[in-house]
Design a protein around this motif. Structure first.
Motif, PDB file in Angstrom:
ATOM      1  N   VAL A 132     -24.071 -31.418 123.220  1.00 49.36           N
ATOM      2  CA  VAL A 132     -24.065 -31.644 121.782  1.00 49.36           C
ATOM      3  C   VAL A 132     -24.437 -33.109 121.587  1.00 49.36           C
ATOM      4  CG1 VAL A 132     -22.770 -31.479 119.628  1.00 49.36           C
ATOM      5  CG2 VAL A 132     -22.265 -29.903 121.508  1.00 49.36           C
ATOM      6  N   TYR A 133     -25.557 -33.332 120.892  1.00 49.52           N
ATOM      7  CA  TYR A 133     -26.163 -34.665 120.817  1.00 49.52           C
ATOM      8  C   TYR A 133     -26.116 -35.194 119.380  1.00 49.52           C
ATOM      9  CZ  TYR A 133     -29.774 -38.235 120.554  1.00 49.52           C
ATOM     10  OH  TYR A 133     -30.447 -39.396 120.312  1.00 49.52           O
ATOM     11  N   TYR A 134     -25.725 -36.472 119.257  1.00 48.40           N
ATOM     12  CA  TYR A 134     -25.623 -37.132 117.952  1.00 48.40           C
ATOM     13  C   TYR A 134     -26.569 -38.344 117.930  1.00 48.40           C
ATOM     14  CZ  TYR A 134     -21.361 -34.368 118.033  1.00 48.40           C
ATOM     15  OH  TYR A 134     -20.460 -33.334 118.147  1.00 48.40           O
ATOM     16  N   HIS A 135     -27.458 -38.371 116.945  1.00 46.02           N
ATOM     17  CA  HIS A 135     -28.435 -39.451 116.858  1.00 46.02           C
ATOM     18  C   HIS A 135     -27.799 -40.725 116.304  1.00 46.02           C
ATOM     19  CE1 HIS A 135     -28.840 -39.317 112.449  1.00 46.02           C
ATOM     20  NE2 HIS A 135     -28.888 -38.001 112.528  1.00 46.02           N
ATOM     21  N   GLY A 136     -28.547 -41.828 116.418  1.00 50.22           N
ATOM     22  CA  GLY A 136     -28.093 -43.116 115.903  1.00 50.22           C
ATOM     23  C   GLY A 136     -28.577 -43.359 114.486  1.00 50.22           C
ATOM     24  N   GLY A 137     -28.488 -44.636 114.075  1.00 48.23           N
ATOM     25  CA  GLY A 137     -28.897 -45.020 112.737  1.00 48.23           C
ATOM     26  C   GLY A 137     -27.813 -45.686 111.928  1.00 48.23           C
TER      27      GLY A 137
END
Length: 382
Positions: A132-137
């Motif tokens: 389960v991958y969470y992007h940055g920003g």
């Protein structure tokens, strides 16, 4: 641990900080692509490509304007074209856009990357690990497309499915909305393991920057809720603290593509005020209970304001008895991880490091877990 008053002085008054940043941009000459002068030749060329795209300083913009600025992903494509390299995304057997329920059943955009080709008719479909991958920003900008290359790389290099999850962002949705959405997405994946055809005993969480903060928080929330824990946490230059006086902040105050003024801007637009800076979900390295967490795989970059807090988190996790595998990459900046290795070789080094550690975690004997009952419905969009 530092006092709230010291941290508050770094972030408040929010309006004044933004005004000063805007004035500084108007009166000071344009900064060079590599203000630190420490980027290696490949990283420097990539920063020059980013500068040529003509983006404005994020800290001088509204969130809506900031979300339209060129990104490091755009710079990578520009550099690929300059080197006569292909710019098409890394091929993955199956990629599907989904909507899944976030906190309060709010629909979240998600993307499922399946690296396994469809088996011949009549043969069983193997259950795969899941990331389960969470992007940055900075909890404010970026989306699934911005970090598509990272998700594809993780799927291809680990052989695991990757569920990349978007989440609600500030200032429209402030702390802790993104954190609650991230955890809801993780629970949804566990509850739908059968439908997704994943192995529930081999689930990991990975995130970059703000997404790294979300990834470790998901593991902590799962621990507190007695949900199945991930087998590993991939924390790629994570937001792990609220102290902007660290050595790496001082060294990289003017760095590109992330600098101290941008971090203040992100905090301004995601938090509700200085009291949030004491919350262990943001001040993880100094304030969170870290015992009982799964293996941590930590990547830091030399030219990054977040380097010191990532390294401090690694130390604190080790003290808490957590297995840690950490590497710092010299001569590169924040956002280097998802770059094409043909453009930036150290991105390939970091990608192989994380993927190798994840594969090892997936092979380790897993504790028995009981799958929660399915809840929520997957809604394909394409």
């Amino acid at each position: 641990m530092q006092s709230l008053s010291r941290r508050a002085s770094l972030f408040l008054p929010f309006g004044l900080a933004a005004t000063l940043a805007a004035c500084a941009t108007e009166t000071m000459p344009t900064t060079p692509p590599d203000p630190t002068g420490r980027a290696d030749p490949q990283m420097r060329a990539l920063l020059e490509s980013l500068a040529q795209l003509g983006g404005k300083p994020i800290e001088t913009l509204t969130p809506a304007e900031a979300r339209r600025q060129p990104t490091m992903a755009d710079a990578v494509k520009a550099r690929q074209r300059a080197l006569n390299l292909r710019t098409d995304p890394r091929e993955i057997a199956q990629v599907r856009d989904l909507q899944i329920p976030g906190a309060g059943a709010f629909p979240l955009e998600a993307r499922l990357y399946n690296p396994a080709p469809t088996p011949p008719r009549g043969q069983p479909i193997p259950r795969l690990p899941l990331i389960v991958y969470y992007h940055g920003g900075g909890f404010v900008i970026a989306d699934l497309d911005t970090y598509d290359a990272s998700a594809r790389t993780l799927a291809a290099d680990t052989g695991a499915m990757v569920l990349a999850v978007h989440y609600r962002q500030g200032p429209e949705n402030r702390f802790p909305t993104a954190h609650d959405d991230a955890y809801a997405a993780y629970v949804w994946a566990l509850q739908n393991a059968g439908q997704l055809n994943i192995d529930l005993s081999r689930v990991a969480v990975v995130g970059e920057s703000a997404g790294g903060n979300l990834a470790i928080n998901v593991a902590m929330m799962a621990r507190e809720a007695r949900q199945p824990l991930p087998v590993a946490m991939g924390l790629i230059y994570p937001v792990a603290g609220t102290d902007m006086t660290t050595q790496s902040y001082r060294e990289n105050a003017m760095a590109k593509p992330l600098n101290a003024a941008m971090m203040r801007w992100f905090v301004q637009h995601y938090t509700n005020g200085p009291t949030d800076l004491r919350d262990p979900r943001l001040n993880v390295a100094e304030g969170a209970e870290l015992r009982g967490l799964p293996k941590a795989i930590i990547v830091t970059a030399e030219i990054d304001p977040l380097r010191s807090e990532g390294q401090l988190l690694a130390q604190k996790l080790q003290v808490a008895g957590v297995q840690v595998s950490a590497e710092d990459f010299p001569g590169v900046t924040h956002e280097f991880f998802g770059a094409d290795p043909a453009v930036l070789s150290k991105a390939g080094d970091a990608q192989r490091f994380v993927a190798g550690e994840l594969r090892t975690a997936f092979l380790a004997p897993a504790a028995a877990v009981v799958a929660p009952q399915p809840r929520g419905r997957r809604v394909p969009r394409g």
